[in-house]
Every structure is written in C-alpha cells, then in structure tokens.
Enzyme design. Structure first.
Site, PDB file in Angstrom:
ATOM      1  N   GLU A  25       0.677  -1.327  -0.028  1.00  0.00           N
ATOM      2  CA  GLU A  25       0.157   0.041   0.007  1.00  0.00           C
ATOM      3  C   GLU A  25       0.924   1.262   0.117  1.00  0.00           C
ATOM      4  O   GLU A  25       1.954   1.148   0.229  1.00  0.00           O
ATOM      5  CB  GLU A  25      -0.894   0.073   1.149  1.00  0.00           C
ATOM      6  CG  GLU A  25      -0.316  -0.100   2.591  1.00  0.00           C
ATOM      7  CD  GLU A  25      -1.171   0.848   3.671  1.00  0.00           C
ATOM      8  OE1 GLU A  25      -1.500   1.955   3.468  1.00  0.00           O
ATOM      9  OE2 GLU A  25      -1.267   0.153   4.704  1.00  0.00           O
ATOM     10  N   LYS A  87      -5.425  10.876   0.802  1.00  0.00           N
ATOM     11  CA  LYS A  87      -5.580   9.399   1.343  1.00  0.00           C
ATOM     12  C   LYS A  87      -6.758   8.746   0.538  1.00  0.00           C
ATOM     13  O   LYS A  87      -7.921   9.279   0.910  1.00  0.00           O
ATOM     14  CB  LYS A  87      -5.828   9.629   2.906  1.00  0.00           C
ATOM     15  CG  LYS A  87      -6.084   8.208   3.653  1.00  0.00           C
ATOM     16  CD  LYS A  87      -6.245   8.546   4.800  1.00  0.00           C
ATOM     17  CE  LYS A  87      -7.211   7.283   5.732  1.00  0.00           C
ATOM     18  NZ  LYS A  87      -7.566   7.669   7.138  1.00  0.00           N
ATOM     19  N   VAL A 107      -5.567   0.293   3.000  1.00  0.00           N
ATOM     20  CA  VAL A 107      -5.906  -1.087   2.756  1.00  0.00           C
ATOM     21  C   VAL A 107      -6.854  -1.344   1.997  1.00  0.00           C
ATOM     22  O   VAL A 107      -6.686  -2.129   1.219  1.00  0.00           O
ATOM     23  CB  VAL A 107      -5.770  -1.676   4.062  1.00  0.00           C
ATOM     24  CG1 VAL A 107      -6.105  -3.384   4.061  1.00  0.00           C
ATOM     25  CG2 VAL A 107      -4.557  -1.632   4.883  1.00  0.00           C
ATOM     26  N   ASP A 139     -17.367   5.109  13.690  1.00  0.00           N
ATOM     27  CA  ASP A 139     -16.314   5.324  13.230  1.00  0.00           C
ATOM     28  C   ASP A 139     -15.593   3.821  13.036  1.00  0.00           C
ATOM     29  O   ASP A 139     -15.071   3.416  13.953  1.00  0.00           O
ATOM     30  CB  ASP A 139     -15.117   6.265  13.921  1.00  0.00           C
ATOM     31  CG  ASP A 139     -14.096   6.443  13.033  1.00  0.00           C
ATOM     32  OD1 ASP A 139     -13.752   5.916  11.965  1.00  0.00           O
ATOM     33  OD2 ASP A 139     -13.114   7.138  13.512  1.00  0.00           O
ATOM     34  N   SER A 141     -13.316   1.701  10.127  1.00  0.00           N
ATOM     35  CA  SER A 141     -12.539   1.759   8.949  1.00  0.00           C
ATOM     36  C   SER A 141     -13.267   0.879   7.921  1.00  0.00           C
ATOM     37  O   SER A 141     -13.770   0.032   7.934  1.00  0.00           O
ATOM     38  CB  SER A 141     -10.946   1.073   9.008  1.00  0.00           C
ATOM     39  OG  SER A 141     -10.465   1.123   8.034  1.00  0.00           O
ATOM     40  N   ALA A 142     -13.391   1.729   6.518  1.00  0.00           N
ATOM     41  CA  ALA A 142     -13.673   1.005   5.330  1.00  0.00           C
ATOM     42  C   ALA A 142     -12.897  -0.326   5.208  1.00  0.00           C
ATOM     43  O   ALA A 142     -13.313  -1.111   4.158  1.00  0.00           O
ATOM     44  CB  ALA A 142     -13.669   2.034   4.073  1.00  0.00           C
ATOM     45  N   ASP A 143     -11.481  -0.370   5.660  1.00  0.00           N
ATOM     46  CA  ASP A 143     -10.731  -1.622   5.508  1.00  0.00           C
ATOM     47  C   ASP A 143     -11.558  -2.888   5.829  1.00  0.00           C
ATOM     48  O   ASP A 143     -11.343  -3.764   5.144  1.00  0.00           O
ATOM     49  CB  ASP A 143      -9.494  -1.343   6.473  1.00  0.00           C
ATOM     50  CG  ASP A 143      -8.519  -0.349   5.941  1.00  0.00           C
ATOM     51  OD1 ASP A 143      -8.799   0.055   4.904  1.00  0.00           O
ATOM     52  OD2 ASP A 143      -7.717  -0.196   6.653  1.00  0.00           O
ATOM     53  N   LYS A 160      -3.295  -1.480  15.526  1.00  0.00           N
ATOM     54  CA  LYS A 160      -2.785  -0.698  16.735  1.00  0.00           C
ATOM     55  C   LYS A 160      -3.774  -0.365  17.704  1.00  0.00           C
ATOM     56  O   LYS A 160      -4.895  -0.235  17.426  1.00  0.00           O
ATOM     57  CB  LYS A 160      -2.351   0.660  16.170  1.00  0.00           C
ATOM     58  CG  LYS A 160      -1.230   0.883  15.725  1.00  0.00           C
ATOM     59  CD  LYS A 160      -0.727   2.316  15.459  1.00  0.00           C
ATOM     60  CE  LYS A 160       0.750   2.462  14.788  1.00  0.00           C
ATOM     61  NZ  LYS A 160       0.506   2.629  13.461  1.00  0.00           N
TER      62      LYS A 160
END
Ligand code: PSU
Ligand code: MN
Length: 302
Positions: A25, A87, A107, A139, A141-143, A160
């Site tokens: 990435e 991003k 990602v 919230d 992540s779209a990952d 993390k």
C-alpha cells in the site's frame, strides 16, 4: 479488465507467467511515516519481497490510473509530498481518477486495485478497524468492509490499539473474515506482540496458510483474510507504555474535534510524536517482517 488499471511491465509479466506477486500500500508511505524513512522503507520492503522470490507491486493512484507497480520516482513523489497526497479509500477512487490526482491507497483501496490486477497477497503494517468509542461514533474503517468483500489476503501486524481491538475482531467475525495468527494464538497489537485477544486459527508455515487461502477461494468463499504476524520479539514495545500514549493522543483528538478520514492519520502522528520516534523503528521492522511472510505465502501458492 478495467480501463483504469495500469500494471508496470514487471508486474504484468510476473502475473502472466503465474509468478508470485505481493501488493503493497501507499498510504503507509505518504501518511504513515516521515520522509525520508518512508521512501527508504518502501524500497527496503520491495527488496525483501524480491529476496523471498516474489515481485513487489506497490499500489497508488496516478495520472488517472490505478497503478500496480511503481517506479522509484513515483515512490519518491509519494514520500516527499507526504500528507499533501490524498488518502484514498474506496469512496475516493472515482474522484481521484476523474481529476487525475495523486492518491495514496489505504488497505481498502489497495485491496480493490490488487484484486483487479489479479494479485491475492498484500503486505502492510496495520489495518484500520473499529475505533474506540465506535459504538457511538460509528467510526469503523472501510478496510473491514473491504476485507469482507474483496478476495485479497492481508498480512499485517494486527492493529494498533488506537482502535478498539475486541470490537474490531467482533466485526470481522460478523462479516466472515478469517483471522489467522502466524505462529501465535494471540491477535497482535502492532507495536506489541500481545493483546490478550485470541485469533480464530493459528497456522505455523507459509505453506499451511497458502493451502487455507486456496481452499477458501476454490470453495467459492469470496472475501479477504487477515494473516496476523506479530512484530519480531526484539522490536516489540511495552503495551502499558503505549496505552498511556494512546490515551493521551485520543484526548487530544477529541479536543481538536478530529473527524472522518482525518482521525487515523491524526492519531498515528500523535503516537509517533509522543514516543519521540521510538515507535518508528518497530514500525519499519514489522513491515519488513510482513513483506517477507506475504512473499513466502505467495511463493507457496505460485
Ligand atoms: N494503521 C496503521 N498504519 C497505517 C494505517 C492504519 O497502523 O498507515 C493506514 C492504512 O492505510 C489503513 C488506513 O488502511 O490507515 C485506515 O484509515 P481509516 O481508519 O481512516 O480507515
Ligand atoms: Mn474512520
């Protein structure tokens, strides 16, 4: 094939010959590390992939194209421009393509482009996940959605603890994403090897992982998988120390009213700042470690 996809000649040739290819990435280059360490690391990662017998395909959006395989100059540009580069997650892709703007792929976006190119193994540092307080803020992540729908395996060092790791694992379970621990029963927490949380399955060799991935996809089970590879012992950091720093970073993010796609880069840069660069060494080492494993799995599948 998508009219927007552009494979480098080396990546195109490797894929045509059925050789092992590993996607990498670019958000980690422009948003994840400072210059020049970001460029040095990106190049080292490519070297590690090659040394393990695979071809690296660093992915980004450039000149209206979804690029798989970048030149030295292109990696340099992403690293130098840093956070000035957009991003790019799934929803940003059409805008960047239409405007022919530079995009550093997360990602999620890297998985999309890798899948279009025919690359099934991807190495990175850490994935996005459910943020702390995510049950209220939504919230997430779209990952995680991408892992549910796009058939690319992501080798990472876990996530993390800026994130809510238990909720992240619950979400992945709900969406049917296998979480494989590489030689561990524990889901690693990026800088630290331990999180106190279990993975679904522990596998011990690249060949075993290759076999499970082949089986998943030949059984028609669409979607990705996470291969969680703990940071090498020597570079593992103290979880209590990091948690203190993360708490601090979270308070500052709330104070500064950070929202949306700015949250993760904000927290990452705060952690970096507050650990006075100590975390950067671990970060670099764990990425190299993941690149090696991804290449070994890709070779076992080729
Ligand atoms: N976590 C890290 N390092 C990173 C990222 C996440 O430890 O560089 C980056 C990756 O590109 C990841 C993205 O896909 O942040 C997730 O952003 P968001 O939480 O906004 O979905
Ligand atoms: Mn988010």
């Amino acid at each position: 094939m998508s009219p927007y996809l552009k494979k480098s000649p080396e990546v195109a040739a490797a894929l045509a010959e059925g050789k092992a290819v590993v996607a990498l990435e670019s958000t980690i280059i422009s948003h994840g590390m400072p210059y020049p360490e970001n460029v040095e690391t990106a190049l080292k990662v490519e070297k590690v992939v090659r040394a393990a017998g695979a071809v690296p395909a660093t992915i980004a959006i450039l000149d209206g194209k979804l690029c798989a395989g970048l030149s030295l100059e292109q990696i340099e540009t992403l690293g130098k421009e840093g956070t000035a580069v957009a991003k790019a997650s799934r929803r940003d892709i059409p805008f960047l393509l239409a405007r022919k703007e530079l995009g550093a792929t997360t990602v999620a976006a890297t998985m999309i482009i890798a899948a279009q190119a025919g690359i099934e193994l991807f190495a990175t540092g850490g994935i996005g996940g459910v943020h702390r307080g995510g049950a209220m803020s939504f919230d997430i992540s779209a990952d995680l959605q991408e892992l549910a729908r796009t058939s690319v395996a992501v080798v990472c060092a876990g996530a993390k603890s800026i994130l809510d790791l238990p909720l992240t694992l619950e979400y992945l379970e709900t969406y049917g994403v296998p979480v494989i621990g590489y030689q561990t029963n524990e889901f690693p927490a990026f800088y630290s090897r331990e999180s106190g949380l279990s993975v679904d399955y522990a596998l011990h060799t690249p060949a075993e992982i290759a076999e499970v991935l082949n089986t998943k996809w030949s059984a028609g089970l669409v979607g990705g998988a996470i291969i969680a590879n703990p940071v090498p012992e020597k570079f593992s950091m103290d979880a209590t120390y990091l948690n203190g720093i993360i708490e601090h970073a979270l308070i500052e993010a709330t104070r500064d009213k950070i929202k949306g796609k700015a949250v993760t880069p904000y927290l990452l840069s705060k952690v970096k700042e507050l650990t006075a660069g100590k975390s950067l060494v671990s970060n670099i080492e764990l990425v190299l470690n993941n690149a090696r494993l991804a290449a070994e799995i890709a070779v076992a599948r080729s």
